[in-house]
Design an enzyme around this catalytic site. Structure first.
Site: not given
Length: 719
Positions: A183, A307, A381, A409
Site C-alpha cells: 500500500e 477509515e 495526511d 504518497e
C-alpha cells in the site's frame, strides 16, 4: 545460524551483481583513494581483537571482512589469542573494564544501551584504537560509523568520539500486504515472501538488516496497519520468527500489526470488547504464544477506529480502553503497544484537522506506561507541507511518537526527486510552546513522560523489490535521512545530504556540491508546483497521483474542494475562531499569531485562512499573483535541477546518471502539468489574468480534468 551468516556474506561479496544499479545502497564500500585514510585503515585492520563471542560480533566480523576487501582490497587479520598485539579492539564496557579508567567507564555507561565510544586507548604504553558499547549492538553502530567516516574521508584515529540515539525506538513501518502488494508502495512488490517462508530465506533480508543497522534503525513492523488477523496465527508466527532470528544480531526487533477484531476473526468469540474477560484472555494467550516463538518480540502496532477499521468505539469504549487492554497483555514480556493517532470517522467529521485532538486530549495520562501514541507529523495526511500536529503540544502525560512517511504518497511517488529531510527538519524544529517556552516537536519526541516510557520515531517504508530498493535512486536518500533523524532529530538536512552523496557517489567535491544543491531545493520546489501557500489535499482521488483540485462528489473530506474551498471571493480553509477553530488546539502563542492572516507564516496561510484573491502578501503581490508565481517558480526549480544533473554526466556512472536523468524529465513534465492544471482551474474562480512575468499556463482545463490513470500505483483496475 553462524554458518548462514557466513554464507550470506559470501554471496554479498562474490556473487555477481548488476553494476551501479543502486542495490548496494550507501554501503557500496568503494576502494579508498586517499593515501592517509587508506594507510590508517590498513593499520587498524592488521590486528583486530573482538572481546567475546556473540551473534552481533559475528555480524561485525562479516562487515569488517566485506568493507576491507572492497576498500583496501585485503581481508582484516583477526587476532584471537593475544589482545595486547592487536591494533583494533572491539567490545563492551564490561568486557573491557580492566583497560578503562573509572571516568571512561562512567562516560560510556551514560551512553545507554545503543551508544558507543570510539578512539585511542592507552594500555601499558601501547595505543589501541577501540570501539566500545554497553551492548554488542552499540559496538556494531560504532563500526558502521567508523566505516562511514572512512568512506567520507573524515576519519581521524586520534579523536575521541561518542554518540547515542536521542530516540529509543527507531522504527520502519511496512505497509506490505500478504499478497506482496505494498500500500502506497512505488518500488515494486513487498520484499517479504510469506509464501516461501519459513523454508526459504532470501539473502536480501540480510542486506535489508545491514542497511537498517547502519542507520541505527532498531525496529520494524513488517505488516500493513490494515492487515487481517491472519498475521496473528500460529502459522504466520513461524514465518515471522525466521525474520526475527535474522534481524536480532543487527539489533532489530520485529513488531506486528494487531487487528482489533482478531478475537472474533480467529478466536471464535462473539465480541472484541476490550473490557470483556474472554477478550482479555484471548489477547494474553495470543501474546504469550508470540513470545514463545520470538522471545524479544517488540509488540503490536494498531490502527483502530479509523477509515473503517475496527476498534473499541464499537463497544462504547475509548482509545485508552483498547490500548491498555493490549498493553496489559504485552507488559509481562516488556512489550510495547503502539497506537496510531490517525483517527477519523468513516463518516464525515467537522474538520479532520481536529479529530485526533478531540479524541485523545481527554485521555491524556490514562494510558499505560508501555503505550505510545504514534502521531503523524501533521493532522491531515502526509501532505507536501503541513504545520506540526497539535497533539505534540497538547499531550503532556502521554508518550507520543512521530510518524513520518518515507514513501512519497503525496510527493510525486517514485517519479520525482524530493529529498524529505528538510520537510522533517522543519517539523522537528517547530516550536510548540508547551509545556515550556523553548519546547520543540523534537524535544517532545525525545522526552519520556515517565521513567518507564519509551520514545519513538517511525517512518512508513519506501522499500520494495526494485533492484535499487526504492524505485527512484534518490528515494534511498529519504530512507537514509529517516534513520539519521530518528537517531538524532536535531541533525541538519545539509549534513545528511552531504553524507549520503559521498557514500553513494564518491568524494568529487564539485559533484557533492551540485547534488546537494539539487537535494536541498527539491522539497521546496515540489511544494511550489503542487500545494503552495498552505494549499493541501488537491491530488488525484484514491491514487493521489497528479493534480485534481476539481475532485468532488461522495465523501466530502475525500474531495479537493473540501480543503481548498475556492470561490469567487477567495481561497483557503478557515480554521480560525470564525471557522472550524482548529487553531485553538495549539498553544495560545501560536493561535494568537496564526489567527492573523498578516502574521501567520505564509507557507501556512491557506491552511488556516480563506482570503480574498486580492489579499496582499508580504512581498507586495496579490494572493493570485503570488500563487501563480509559486507554481511557476516550482517548474523553473525542477528545470534547474535537470540542468545541474546533466552537468554531472561525466562524473557519474552511466547507469545511475541515466536513471535519474530520465526521471527528472518526467518530473519536469509533471511539474508543468501541476502548474497548468491548478492555475487554469483556480482562474475559473479568480477571473484574473496570469501575471505577465510567469510562463503562461497552456492547455485546456477540460483536457486535464479528463485524464485517467488506470496504471497508477494504488488503483485497483477492473481487468
Amino acid at each position: 545460524m553462524k554458518i548462514l551468516f557466513s554464507f550470506l556474506l559470501w554471496i554479498a561479496i562474490f556473487f555477481p551483481s548488476f553494476s551501479n544499479d543502486g542495490y548496494k545502497l550507501w554501503l557500496d564500500y568503494q576502494p579508498i583513494t586517499n593515501p592517509t585514510i587508506k594507510k590508517d585503515m590498513a593499520d587498524l585492520m592488521s590486528g583486530v581483537f573482538i572481546f567475546g563471542e556473540d551473534p552481533t560480533y559475528q555480524v561485525i566480523r562479516n562487515e569488517l571482512n566485506l568493507a576491507c576487501q572492497k576498500m583496501i582490497l585485503e581481508a582484516p587479520t583477526f587476532n584471537t589469542s593475544d589482545k595486547t598485539k592487536a591494533q583494533f579492539w572491539l567490545g563492551t564496557r564490561t568486557q573491557m573494564s580492566q583497560f578503562l579508567s573509572m571516568t571512561e567507564q562512567v562516560e560510556i555507561k551514560a551512553l545507554g544501551e545503543d551508544g558507543y565510544w570510539m578512539g585511542p586507548v592507552e594500555v601499558n604504553g601501547k595505543t589501541h584504537y577501540a570501539i566500545i558499547g554497553n551492548r554488542p549492538v552499540g559496538v556494531l553502530y560504532g563500526v558502521y560509523n567508523l566505516m562511514k567516516s572512512i568512506q567520507t574521508e573524515t576519519f581521524d584515529k586520534s579523536l575521541l568520539i561518542s554518540d547515542y540515539p536521542k530516540v529509543k525506538l527507531r522504527m520502519l513501518n511496512h505497509w506490505d500486504n500478504l499478497d506482496k502488494t505494498v500500500e502506497r508502495g512505488y518500488a515494486g512488490a513487498s520484499i517479504w515472501d510469506w509464501h516461501k517462508l519459513p523454508g526459504y530465506v532470501d539473502p536480501r533480508y540480510i542486506e535489508y538488516a545491514r542497511a537498517n543497522a547502519s542507520l541505527g534503525i532498531n525496529a520494524v513492523s513488517v505488516t500493513n496497519v490494515n492487515a487481517k488477523a491472519i498475521v496473528l496465527t500460529t502459522d504466520f508466527m513461524k514465518k515471522v520468527k525466521v525474520l526475527a532470528d535474522l534481524f536480532r544480531p543487527y539489533g532489530i526487533k520485529v513488531f506486528l500489526t494487531a487487528r482489533f477484531s482478531a478475537p472474533m476473526e480467529i478466536g471464535g468469540l462473539e465480541t472484541a470488547d476490550p473490557l470483556d474477560p474472554k477478550v482479555k484472555d484471548f489477547w494474553q494467550k495470543k501474546t504469550d504464544e508470540i513470545y514463545s516463538y520470538i522471545p524479544d518480540f517488540g509488540g503490536f502496532l494498531v490502527k483502530a477506529n479509523s477509515e473503517g477499521q475496527p476498534g473499541p468505539h464499537e463497544y462504547g469504549r475509548n482509545h485508552a480502553d483498547g490500548a491498555n487492554m493490549l498493553a496489559a497483555a504485552l507488559a509481562s514480556h516488556q512489550g510495547l503497544l503502539i497506537w496510531r493517532a490517525f483517527v477519523y470517522s468513516h463518516e464525515v467529521d467537522e474538520d479532520r484537522h481536529k479529530q485526533a485532538n478531540i479524541e485523545f486530549e481527554p485521555l491524556d495520562g490514562k494510558f499505560m506506561n508501555n503505550v505510545i501514541l504514534q502521531v503523524k507529523n501533521g493532522a491531515i495526511d502526509f501532505q507536501p507541507r503541513e504545520p506540526f500536529h497539535p497533539l505534540f503540544g497538547a499531550l503532556k502525560k502521554t508518550q507520543v511518537g512521530m510518524e513520518f512517511q518515507i514513501t512519497q504518497e503525496y510527493l510525486g511517488q517514485a517519479t520525482q526527486l524530493v529529498f524529505l529531510a528538510p520537510m522533517w527538519e522543519e517539523v522537528l524544529k517547530s516550536q510548540t510552546f508547551t509545556p515550556k517556552a523553548n519546547s520543540t516537536v523534537s524535544s517532545v519526541i525525545e522526552s519520556p513522560v515517565s521513567e518507564k516510557a519509551i520514545t519513538l520515531m517511525a517512518g512508513v517504508s519506501n522499500i520494495g523489490t526494485d533492484r535499487n530498493w526504492t524505485g527512484h535512486l534518490f528515494g534511498q536518500a529519504n530512507w537514509y535521512a529517516f534513520g539519521r533523524q530518528a537517531w538524532n532529530p536535531e541533525i541538519n538536512s545539509a549534513e545528511i545530504a552531504n553524507e549520503w552523496i559521498k557514500l553513494t557517489f564518491g568524494q568529487n567535491q564539485v559533484m557533492v556540491e551540485k547534488i546537494s544543491q539539487i537535494m536541498l531545493q527539491s522539497h521546496e520546489a515540489a511544494v511550489d508546483y503542487m500545494t503552495p501557500l498552505g494549499l493541501h489535499h488537491i491530488m488525484g482521488r484514491s491514487h493521489h497521483y497528479g493534480p485534481a483540485p476539481w475532485v468532488t462528489g461522495g465523501r466530502a473530506d475525500w474531495t479537493s474542494l473540501y480543503y481548498h474551498r475556492a470561490d469567487s471571493l477567495g481561497i483557503g480553509f478557515d480554521r480560525t475562531s470564525s471557522g472550524t477553530d482548529a487553531l485553538a488546539q495549539y498553544a495560545s502563542e501560536i493561535e494568537n499569531e496564526w489567527s492573523d492572516p498578516h502574521q501567520i507564516p505564509e507557507k501556512y496561510l491557506l491552511w488556516f485562512h480563506h482570503v480574498p484573491w486580492d489579499f496582499k502578501l508580504k512581498d507586495g503581490n496579490t494572493l493570485w499573483n503570488g500563487l501563480a508565481n509559486h507554481y511557476d517558480r516550482g517548474v523553473k526549480s525542477v528545470r534547474e535541477m535537470q540542468q545541474t544533473w546533466k552537468s554531472l554526466e561525466s562524473v557519474i556512472d552511466p547507469e545511475r546518471w541515466d536513471h535519474v536523468n530520465q526521471l527528472l524529465a518526467i518530473q519536469e513534465t509533471e511539474a508543468v502539468w501541476w502548474r497548468n492544471a491548478c492555475l487554469l482551474y483556480f482562474q475559473t474562480f479568480s477571473k484574473l489574468p496570469f501575471p505577465s512575468e510567469i510562463e503562461q499556463p497552456s492547455g485546456d482545463l477540460e483536457y486535464y480534468k479528463s485524464l485517467q490513470f488506470p496504471y497508477a500505483p494504488g488503483i485497483k483496475p477492473n481487468w
